[in-house]
Design a protein around this motif. Structure first.
Motif, PDB file in Angstrom:
ATOM      1  N   ASN A   1      59.445-116.261 -14.662  1.00 16.29           N
ATOM      2  CA  ASN A   1      60.592-116.913 -14.011  1.00 16.29           C
ATOM      3  C   ASN A   1      60.173-117.577 -12.704  1.00 16.29           C
ATOM      4  O   ASN A   1      60.474-118.737 -12.451  1.00 16.29           O
TER       5      ASN A   1
ATOM      6  N   HIS B   1      66.705-122.524 -14.652  1.00 13.55           N
ATOM      7  CA  HIS B   1      67.822-121.566 -14.553  1.00 13.55           C
ATOM      8  C   HIS B   1      68.598-121.701 -13.235  1.00 13.55           C
ATOM      9  O   HIS B   1      69.671-121.149 -13.102  1.00 13.55           O
TER      10      HIS B   1
ATOM     11  N   HIS C   1      72.258-119.330 -11.043  1.00 14.64           N
ATOM     12  CA  HIS C   1      72.619-119.194  -9.624  1.00 14.64           C
ATOM     13  C   HIS C   1      73.757-120.139  -9.217  1.00 14.64           C
ATOM     14  O   HIS C   1      73.946-120.409  -8.022  1.00 14.64           O
TER      15      HIS C   1
ATOM     16  N   ASP D   1      69.402-112.852 -10.798  1.00 13.61           N
ATOM     17  CA  ASP D   1      68.232-112.848 -11.684  1.00 13.61           C
ATOM     18  C   ASP D   1      68.049-111.513 -12.393  1.00 13.61           C
ATOM     19  O   ASP D   1      67.644-111.464 -13.552  1.00 13.61           O
TER      20      ASP D   1
HETATM   21 FE   LIG Z   1      66.371-117.088 -10.011  1.00 14.47          FE
END
Ligand SMILES: [Fe+2]
Ligand code: FES
Length: 450
Positions: A200, A207, A212, A358
């Motif tokens: 990630n 993402h 977020h 996350d």
């Molecule tokens: Fe993140």
């Protein structure tokens, strides 16, 4: 031995879900990845004086990292050579000796066994102390103050291991006179495989606007435009990079300090940029003003520009212990350092807004593979593959935008190489050809797109 070809298709940009949940894969990783790679331990500034120490992990192994009288740094397994008790239980401190709490064997700061109770009466003066020091970590070195250790004596030197990534790291590690970490690290447990956050951080610009969305709206500032992917900038918004040993990053141009409401960091960076340009040239001056999501293979991640710096310590295939420091430049004023620390804690500290977003995804990406049918499936990392290429001035393989999965593909390319190779000599044999499967993958993707 696991069949790595079943787990990673490098040119195809595909991985098996087993990489996130499999005891056999994990055991092989401990040996072939964590047993061979340079692993981040601490920053020199956190152990400045003789006898200063921190305890750390190298994979699942506990180690003790100690500043020596001659200024060098040594690391040892934190395990007593008598009956295996943990020698040092403190996170950090200063000590002339480390005395085991079980029977009292005492080791010097150089790891040598200095004294043991009843040496004369119980061992009849016949004990060879020289043979029973703490087991040293084979290699310890520092790159621009960032201290790493490696268990494998055959491994390349730390600068060689960082390779092309060192060229990029110098942007903020060297451009303005050095960087350091503010500790002690915050610590938390996440129930996920260590590679989920590693991949990630190294390459997931995708993402940000989605996972977020709410948090970046609340944070405000220029970044909030990404919420819900509403204003995703595409052409020339950034790059992705992957390198020989799986290190990589994505950069958003002009993104430094974007997560900070207070403009002080951005003002500081803009003032410093000419210094970086004079020392390191135009490309790195441009990179200096960017925001990086980045990884040093295998399990060290950081965000330059948000300034969180993390280690994902593995605890079995489905749990990690997260250690989080704040990254600051030495040249920053004490006030600015405090502001950067505050913002890094708000965003990516243990209870940070973005960290919490996350965490849920990372745990679910791991635990959904508890089901054996699920685990037989594949995962896709083909985004932007069509544009993976070499660049005349930038080292490594470059992806055209920060939203892409170039650095994912490079991470798993090296992971697969290490998992398969019998030793570092076998890895070295691929030095001239490591880019080939990635370039081949790009050609394949272009064929698919045609
Ligand atoms: Fe993140
Ligand atoms: S286990 Fe450490 S002194 Fe016995």
């Amino acid at each position: 031995m696991v069949d790595v070809n079943q787990l990673v298709d490098v040119a195809g940009g595909v991985q098996s879900k087993r990489v996130f949940w499999d005891q056999e894969v994990y055991e092989q990783e401990l040996d072939r990845v964590f047993g061979r790679c340079w692993l981040f331990l601490t920053h020199e500034s956190l152990i400045p004086n003789a006898g200063d120490f921190v305890t750390a992990y190298m994979g699942e192994d506990k180690v003790l990292v100690v500043r020596q009288r001659d200024g060098s740094i040594k690391a040892f397994l934190n395990s007593c050579t008598h009956r295996g008790n943990q020698v040092c239980h403190a996170d950090s401190g200063n000590a002339k000796a480390f005395t085991c709490s079980y029977h009292g064997w005492s080791f010097g700061m150089d790891g040598a066994l200095a004294a043991l109770p009843l040496e004369q009466s119980a061992y009849y003066g016949k004990f060879d102390k020289a043979e029973w020091g703490l087991r040293p970590v084979a290699k310890v070195d520092s790159y621009r103050g960032f201290v790493f250790g490696c268990f494998d004596p055959q491994a390349p030197s730390l600068p060689d291991y960082l390779g092309e990534m060192g060229w990029y790291l110098d942007t903020w590690m060297d451009g303005t006179g050095g960087a350091e970490l503010v500790g002690p690290p915050m610590k938390s447990i996440l129930r996920c495989n260590w590679k989920v956050p590693s991949e990630n951080f190294i390459g997931d610009g995708y993402h940000v606007g989605w996972t977020h969305a709410a948090a970046i709206k609340v944070l405000g500032g220029p970044l909030s435009g990404l919420a819900g992917n509403a204003e995703i900038p595409f052409d020339d918004a950034g790059l992705q990079v992957t390198s020989r040993h799986g290190h990589g990053f994505g950069v958003i141009w002009d993104g430094v300090g974007l997560i900070h409401n207070d403009p002080a960091y951005r003002i500081y960076a803009a003032e410093k940029q000419p210094e970086v340009a004079a020392k390191l040239g135009d490309w790195r001056a441009k990179l200096y003003m960017g925001h990086w999501n980045a990884g040093i293979f295998p399990n060290c991640s950081y965000l330059y520009g948000t300034n969180t710096f993390k280690i994902w310590n593995p605890r079995g295939p489905n749990e990690i212990e997260v250690w989080t420091w704040t990254l600051v430049e030495k040249a920053m004023s004490p006030e600015l350092k405090r502001e950067v620390v505050k913002q890094a804690i708000h965003s990516f500290g243990t209870a940070g807004t973005l960290e919490s977003d996350d965490g849920e995804n990372m745990e679910t990406c791991t635990w959904s593979n508890r089901g054996p049918q699920t685990r037989r499936g594949r995962m896709n990392s083909q985004m932007g593959q069509v544009n993976d290429t070499e660049h005349p001035e930038l080292p490594g393989i470059i992806g055209k935008n920060f939203i892409g999965e170039t650095s994912y593909r490079g991470f798993y390319r090296f992971w697969a190489e290490l998992m398969e190779a019998k030793d570092w000599a076998a890895v070295r044999a691929n030095d001239a050809t490591w880019k080939e499967p990635l370039i081949k993958g790009a050609a394949k993707a272009q064929g698919r797109a045609a």
